[in-house]
Design an enzyme around this catalytic site. Structure first.
Site, PDB file in Angstrom:
ATOM      1  N   HIS A 102       1.492  11.035  -2.238  1.00  0.00           N
ATOM      2  CA  HIS A 102       0.234  10.875  -1.519  1.00  0.00           C
ATOM      3  C   HIS A 102      -0.464  12.220  -1.550  1.00  0.00           C
ATOM      4  O   HIS A 102      -0.049  13.163  -0.879  1.00  0.00           O
ATOM      5  CB  HIS A 102       0.519  10.417  -0.077  1.00  0.00           C
ATOM      6  CG  HIS A 102      -0.691   9.875   0.612  1.00  0.00           C
ATOM      7  ND1 HIS A 102      -0.762   9.725   1.976  1.00  0.00           N
ATOM      8  CD2 HIS A 102      -1.882   9.429   0.127  1.00  0.00           C
ATOM      9  CE1 HIS A 102      -1.936   9.229   2.300  1.00  0.00           C
ATOM     10  NE2 HIS A 102      -2.635   9.032   1.196  1.00  0.00           N
ATOM     11  N   HIS A 145       0.851  -1.187   0.000  1.00  0.00           N
ATOM     12  CA  HIS A 145       0.000   0.000   0.000  1.00  0.00           C
ATOM     13  C   HIS A 145       0.886   1.237   0.000  1.00  0.00           C
ATOM     14  O   HIS A 145       1.872   1.305   0.736  1.00  0.00           O
ATOM     15  CB  HIS A 145      -0.902   0.002   1.238  1.00  0.00           C
ATOM     16  CG  HIS A 145      -1.709   1.245   1.403  1.00  0.00           C
ATOM     17  ND1 HIS A 145      -1.406   2.229   2.319  1.00  0.00           N
ATOM     18  CD2 HIS A 145      -2.828   1.677   0.755  1.00  0.00           C
ATOM     19  CE1 HIS A 145      -2.292   3.194   2.242  1.00  0.00           C
ATOM     20  NE2 HIS A 145      -3.171   2.899   1.299  1.00  0.00           N
TER      21      HIS A 145
END
Length: 607
Positions: A184, A138
């Site tokens: 991100h 992830h």
């Protein structure tokens, strides 16, 4: 004066170094199979005796004289390796072709020659990918926390070296909107160019496993940048890239079919346009979402509740698979050709849940797909629609990802996902802790290739659609007996004062099962004081209802009466892969890196 005498007493404790002696069980086994006499008059075991021991006591199959001879040569260093690495002193090799008791013991205590699990791929790899658990990362590009750490290709390389088979890349336009960065979104994480990540993936994709590497793309791009990414992917990977046919897949290919191939999984461009049209009249997200994300620190996020964090960092960033990214205006250059360049690369089509959860879990007999759920949504789905989740994962892929409030890159418990057949249980590979150790242990199975076949009971369906029910209590299927004989290697890998300044360490071992709730159990040995080579000689029994999903957790601690106990090594092993008999179990540090010398001598038996 009394104080001085007391101090003197403390400072004179000795760092004793006992000689490594075989446990009584090892001596008894040796005597059982001894069939010769050595030069000194003591008993020895011939190659045939070793072969009988391996077949009868260790439950080895297909062992012949050639394999035994190779083992004996490795032990004696004929190949420059073998057990020599683990020993301070090796007995001088005899030319008689027999094992002495010392050689037999050193063979048993060598993780190279007598490991607890197999190191080869041994499962059927010809079934569709939906039949396997896949080692999944992830936010694979993050070096640390989810809000302010650097983005880099280094964590991707490390993940690939550990056998991870699913790499996630979050794609965003760069500051000038003419290229693509990996980061991100809506956080302070620093970007890395996508091309750098793609090139590193190409170089390390198959360094640990030949089975397919899946790249999941979280797409926050305009159509023209999607087309640019498509060109980068094709040019970088070339023939390594698997490009599916034009017709929808009714069944996924197998790991064997896709050996040494890279496959792409993401949402098709059409979903991007439909989302824009559906939300065209809605309010657009302002740049204030970026500013508010910049104002939150890791410490503040840890203290904030889920609702507060959502106010600071948009839900699209937290559970990004379920919500679209901030929308871009429709690009005038976008057309069918642009869409096809990107769409043609997608082997595993992904999508967010639409409508009710039960609707999202519907199985389409005409095609297969990937669905992503956050850990909270998975819990809800398994509580309300357990059978639907299992039926879905029999043909389709289910990816589970950490909730957005795990800003320090911690991980969740994977067992709920595994017991419901979820193939892609996505973990933060930099989030070192118990859960990541379980994940690392789980994927030691099947030779560490990153693909582990799901248990048969999760793939069966009755005449009326009945499937396995994880909530039902099951009878004990088998009992695992674990005996912890002794440990060694700390004296080689650690300084004399690492654990205690003035005395040898006081080691004890924790042994436990992680599995379905009925199987979970923790036990520990007594503390052995002042000894670098502790001998516990204790046995534990673990009744198992679902041994197929059980993991054996082993951790050595150094007892400290006044402080937190020191860490002395750990490992996690899939119960279904354990080899019966007396085995050498290598231990690992907190991050999952194997120590050079530290290992335990243990015995495994299934009843």
């Amino acid at each position: 004066m009394a104080t001085s005498t007391y101090n003197c007493f403390c400072f004179t404790r000795k760092f004793k170094m006992g000689e490594v002696q075989p446990p009584d069980d090892v001596r008894r086994v040796f005597e059982t199979y001894a069939d010769g006499v050595g030069g000194g008059g003591g008993p020895t075991i011939s190659a045939e005796g070793i072969r009988r021991f391996l077949v009868e006591s260790q439950a080895e199959k297909g062992i012949g004289s050639a394999e035994v001879t190779a083992l004996m040569e490795k032990l004696r260093g004929a190949d420059g390796g073998g057990a020599k690495h683990y020993l301070e002193k090796i007995v001088k090799p005899s030319s008689s072709g027999f094992f002495s008791i010392e050689e037999f013991y050193h063979f048993l205590f060598s993780p190279d020659l007598n490991p607890p699990i197999k190191h080869q791929v041994h499962q059927d790899m010809t079934l569709p990918i939906s039949h396997y658990y896949v080692f999944t990362g992830h936010n694979s590009y993050l070096t640390g926390n989810q809000l302010s750490s650097d983005c880099s290709d280094i964590p991707i390389i490390k993940a690939l070296q550990r056998g991870v088979r699913v790499i996630e890349l979050d794609m965003w336009p760069n500051s000038t909107k003419d290229n693509v960065d990996i980061l991100h979104g809506r956080t302070l994480t620093s970007p890395v160019e996508i091309i750098k990540c793609l090139r590193s993936i190409k170089e390390y994709a198959f360094c640990a496993s030949p089975y397919p590497l899946i790249i999941t793309l979280e797409d926050h791009l305009t159509p023209n940048l999607q087309a640019k990414v498509a060109e980068m992917i094709k040019e970088t990977f070339g023939d390594m890239l698997y490009i599916p046919g034009d017709e929808p897949m009714k069944e996924f290919p197998s790991p064997d079919d896709l050996k040494n191939r890279i496959i792409i999984s993401t949402k098709p461009p059409k979903e991007y346009l439909e989302s824009n049209e559906a939300k065209a009249n809605g309010s657009r997200k302002s740049s204030n979402s970026n500013a508010s994300a910049e104002r939150i620190s890791v410490e503040e996020a840890d203290e904030a509740g889920a609702k507060d964090l959502s106010d600071c960092k948009s839900e699209a960033s937290n559970d990004k698979d379920e919500d679209e990214s901030e929308e871009e205006e429709d690009d005038p250059k976008f057309g069918k050709d642009t869409a096809n360049q990107y769409r043609k690369l997608i082997t595993i089509q992904a999508g967010k849940p639409k409508g009710q959860l039960k609707d999202a879990l519907r199985v389409d007999p005409t095609c297969v797909r990937r669905l992503s759920l956050s850990e909270q949504k998975l819990t809800k789905a398994c509580t309300l629609h357990s059978a639907d989740v299992i039926r879905f994962t029999q043909r389709n892929l289910l990816r589970v990802f950490p909730k957005g409030t795990r800003v320090r890159s911690s991980n969740y418990k994977p067992m709920l996902a595994w017991t419901h057949g979820a193939q892609m249980v996505a973990f933060n590979m930099q989030g070192h802790g118990k859960q990541l150790r379980l994940m690392q242990g789980f994927f030691k199975a099947n030779g560490g290739c990153g693909y582990v076949r799901k248990p048969n009971f999760l793939m069966k369906m009755g005449e009326n659609g009945e499937v396995f029910d994880p909530s039902v209590s099951l009878p004990v299927k088998q009992t695992l007996k674990v005996k912890v004989y002794m440990g060694d290697g700390w004296r080689m890998d650690f300084s004399k004062t690492h654990f205690d300044t003035y005395s040898p360490p006081d080691f004890y071992t924790k042994v436990g099962i992680e599995g379905v709730p009925a199987d979970t159990l923790k036990m520990k040995t007594k503390v052995i004081e002042d000894d670098w080579i502790p001998v516990w000689d204790e046995e534990f029994s673990f009744p198992l209802t679902v041994p197929e999903l059980a993991l054996l957790r082993i951790e050595v601690k150094e007892y400290d009466i006044s402080e937190k106990h020191d860490f002395g090594g750990q490992t996690c092993l899939p119960v279904s892969e354990l080899r019966p008999g007396i085995r050498a179990v290598p231990l690992f540090d907190k991050k999952g890196t194997m120590y050079k010398s530290v290992r335990l001598l243990m015995h495994f038996k299934f009843v």
